[in-house]
Write an enzyme that holds these catalytic residues in place. Structure first.
Site, PDB file in Angstrom:
ATOM      1  N   TYR A 100      -0.480 -10.237   9.264  1.00 47.27           N
ATOM      2  CA  TYR A 100      -1.503 -11.076   8.641  1.00 47.27           C
ATOM      3  C   TYR A 100      -2.301 -11.956   9.591  1.00 47.27           C
ATOM      4  O   TYR A 100      -3.241 -12.620   9.169  1.00 47.27           O
ATOM      5  CB  TYR A 100      -0.855 -11.931   7.550  1.00 47.27           C
ATOM      6  CG  TYR A 100      -0.369 -11.089   6.392  1.00 47.27           C
ATOM      7  CD1 TYR A 100      -1.267 -10.607   5.446  1.00 47.27           C
ATOM      8  CD2 TYR A 100       0.971 -10.739   6.272  1.00 47.27           C
ATOM      9  CE1 TYR A 100      -0.839  -9.805   4.398  1.00 47.27           C
ATOM     10  CE2 TYR A 100       1.411  -9.941   5.222  1.00 47.27           C
ATOM     11  CZ  TYR A 100       0.503  -9.470   4.298  1.00 47.27           C
ATOM     12  OH  TYR A 100       0.931  -8.670   3.266  1.00 47.27           O
TER      13      TYR A 100
ATOM     14  N   VAL B 213       0.862  -1.185   0.000  1.00 49.75           N
ATOM     15  CA  VAL B 213       0.000   0.000   0.000  1.00 49.75           C
ATOM     16  C   VAL B 213       0.899   1.236   0.000  1.00 49.75           C
ATOM     17  O   VAL B 213       1.878   1.303   0.754  1.00 49.75           O
ATOM     18  CB  VAL B 213      -0.932   0.032   1.230  1.00 49.75           C
ATOM     19  CG1 VAL B 213      -1.722   1.330   1.281  1.00 49.75           C
ATOM     20  CG2 VAL B 213      -1.872  -1.172   1.215  1.00 49.75           C
TER      21      VAL B 213
ATOM     22  N   LEU C 152      -5.607  -2.342   2.722  1.00 52.72           N
ATOM     23  CA  LEU C 152      -5.126  -3.710   2.893  1.00 52.72           C
ATOM     24  C   LEU C 152      -6.261  -4.648   3.251  1.00 52.72           C
ATOM     25  O   LEU C 152      -6.395  -5.733   2.672  1.00 52.72           O
ATOM     26  CB  LEU C 152      -4.036  -3.755   3.972  1.00 52.72           C
ATOM     27  CG  LEU C 152      -3.483  -5.151   4.294  1.00 52.72           C
ATOM     28  CD1 LEU C 152      -2.853  -5.775   3.061  1.00 52.72           C
ATOM     29  CD2 LEU C 152      -2.487  -5.087   5.439  1.00 52.72           C
ATOM     30  N   THR C 153      -7.095  -4.234   4.181  1.00 54.02           N
ATOM     31  CA  THR C 153      -8.228  -5.082   4.572  1.00 54.02           C
ATOM     32  C   THR C 153      -9.147  -5.343   3.395  1.00 54.02           C
ATOM     33  O   THR C 153      -9.618  -6.470   3.186  1.00 54.02           O
ATOM     34  CB  THR C 153      -9.007  -4.415   5.722  1.00 54.02           C
ATOM     35  OG1 THR C 153      -8.139  -4.266   6.849  1.00 54.02           O
ATOM     36  CG2 THR C 153     -10.214  -5.242   6.117  1.00 54.02           C
TER      37      THR C 153
ATOM     38  N   PHE D   1       7.920 -16.610  -3.252  1.00 56.36           N
ATOM     39  CA  PHE D   1       7.050 -16.373  -4.404  1.00 56.36           C
ATOM     40  C   PHE D   1       6.528 -14.944  -4.325  1.00 56.36           C
ATOM     41  O   PHE D   1       5.545 -14.593  -4.850  1.00 56.36           O
ATOM     42  CB  PHE D   1       5.889 -17.387  -4.445  1.00 56.36           C
ATOM     43  CG  PHE D   1       5.201 -17.601  -3.110  1.00 56.36           C
ATOM     44  CD1 PHE D   1       4.234 -16.712  -2.682  1.00 56.36           C
ATOM     45  CD2 PHE D   1       5.540 -18.675  -2.288  1.00 56.36           C
ATOM     46  CE1 PHE D   1       3.604 -16.888  -1.460  1.00 56.36           C
ATOM     47  CE2 PHE D   1       4.909 -18.864  -1.068  1.00 56.36           C
ATOM     48  CZ  PHE D   1       3.927 -17.984  -0.655  1.00 56.36           C
TER      49      PHE D   1
ATOM     50  N   GLY E  69      -7.910   1.425   5.181  1.00 56.56           N
ATOM     51  CA  GLY E  69      -8.622   0.167   4.966  1.00 56.56           C
ATOM     52  C   GLY E  69      -8.302  -0.514   3.663  1.00 56.56           C
ATOM     53  O   GLY E  69      -8.970  -1.488   3.302  1.00 56.56           O
TER      54      GLY E  69
END
Length: 412
Positions: free
Chosen positions: A123, A84, A94-95, A412, A92
């Site tokens: 996380y 972000v 990321l959420t 990854f 908000g």
């Protein structure tokens, strides 16, 4: 939230990836690395957050197959490229991206999502639990010897060009996947990541080198590594930097490690990512001079509790009712009866029939124990699992264990 979320288009990739680079410090990657990630990006699985014409948030996932206890390899969403813009934090974003992503994973029928975390505290609130650890080894080979098993001298070693050895290496790797939870069945093109070797990232070390272990003309193992020469007034003290060592049997494995220990003009072997139960620890003459350290590696999130728990087997018979909390994916909330053994398992809802729960825990704890690398007893000791039936923690913890520690061989 002031930004619009939408699926990534090919034409937006450059700006989207530049946003990700800036979120991770703003240092541009080498061109060959950037081109590889562009080729590997699954745009249909990638999200951009846009404030007008500006990309201010990124998230993506790769389609992988993950080894789980019992040898099954299950379809998995490998979450990646999450960032972000600093100008749009605490809004908000990321959420919102995690919400959309997990909904998409569920729609695709993938029961499990995984990620590696830049910061471990991020996380957990989205249901991801630490499921595997990596062992960091720094071995003083001037003072540590190896005790190799009989037959090691029968293994033939030869140098090979890393890219040209790709088919042989990948064949060995593929045979190793099912035997260790946490390993990824590599899709086509992912072998390019393994030999990615930008000169700017070598920090004075050689280009990547490869040695194949062979028996009867067939590859039975390989080592990928680089050598960083170094000298002082006492002479050479170079470092062998180990990227990966894989082998199909103990003698080939020992032969490769003995080779790495014996490289001329070096006195240190540095292996930053090995399984916590790596057999090399049992080969060394002095484990105290191997500087063993551990760090978190793979995080697991059960997107469909029932399907995920049915996909693996259990090393001891288990019949337990789990009261699962999952505020972020409420379809997992409730009581589940897990019954299984080494042959298979079933996991069904029992909310409606009034069956009493034996254990209460969140989906985060289930993610941590899923691959068998984190004991349920440890989480219970930390107060993160509540025992509602006496003995249920010990019984369930034993069942969830794994003969081999889970390990993620590459990012990854």
């Amino acid at each position: 939230m002031t930004a619009e979320l939408r699926e990534l288009g090919q034409s937006d990739w450059e700006q989207w990836y530049a946003t990700l680079e800036r979120a991770f410090g703003g240092v541009a990657e080498a061109q060959e690395e950037r081109e590889l990630w562009r080729d590997l990006t699954e745009c249909e699985r990638s999200i951009g957050a846009w404030d007008g014409d500006l990309c201010v948030g990124t998230a993506g996932s790769f389609s992988f197959r993950l080894a789980v206890p019992g040898g099954a390899v299950v379809d998995t969403a490998a979450v990646t490229m999450v960032g972000v813009a600093a100008t749009h934090r605490r809004r908000g974003l990321l959420t919102a991206m995690m919400r959309r992503q997990l909904d998409d994973v569920r729609e695709r029928g993938e029961a499990v999502a995984i990620l590696t975390a830049s910061e471990p505290m991020i996380y957990g609130r989205f249901g991801y639990g630490t499921a595997s650890y990596a062992l960091h080894l720094e071995i003083d080979t001037s003072r540590v010897d190896l005790a190799v098993p009989p037959g090691t001298d029968d293994v033939r070693l030869r140098y090979a060009v890393p890219v040209e050895a790709g088919p042989a290496r990948e064949a060995v790797y593929a045979q190793r996947v099912a035997g260790r939870p946490g390993m990824l069945a590599r899709r086509p093109d992912w072998e390019r990541l393994i030999t990615l070797d930008p000169p700017g990232q070598r920090d004075g070390a050689s280009p990547q080198q490869c040695v194949l272990a062979e028996r009867d003309g067939e590859a039975v193992g390989y080592a990928l590594f680089a050598v960083k020469p170094e000298w002082d007034v006492r002479g050479a003290k170079g470092t062998v930097r180990v990227q990966d060592v894989e082998a199909l049997d103990p003698t080939a494995y020992a032969a490769l490690w003995r080779f790495l220990f014996d490289i001329d003009l070096t006195s240190t072997v540095l292996a930053p990512n090995r399984p916590v139960d790596d057999p090399v620890v049992q080969l060394v003459s002095d484990v105290r001079r191997c500087d063993l350290r551990f760090r978190d590696s793979l995080y697991v999130r059960l997107v469909d509790v029932g399907a995920a728990l049915e996909a693996r087997t259990y090393q001891a018979p288990v019949d337990v009712v789990l009261d699962v909390e999952d505020a972020f994916c409420p379809w997992n909330e409730g009581r589940w009866r897990l019954a299984g053994d080494a042959k298979g398992a079933s996991c069904k809802r029992v909310d409606a029939d009034g069956t009493a729960a034996d254990l209460a825990l969140s989906v985060r704890e289930l993610g941590s124990v899923y691959l068998g690398g984190v004991p349920l007893t440890q989480l219970a000791g930390a107060g993160r699992v509540r025992e509602l039936r006496q003995g249920a923690v010990a019984e369930t913890s034993l069942a969830f264990g794994s003969a081999s520690a889970p390990w993620l061989p590459h990012g990854f």
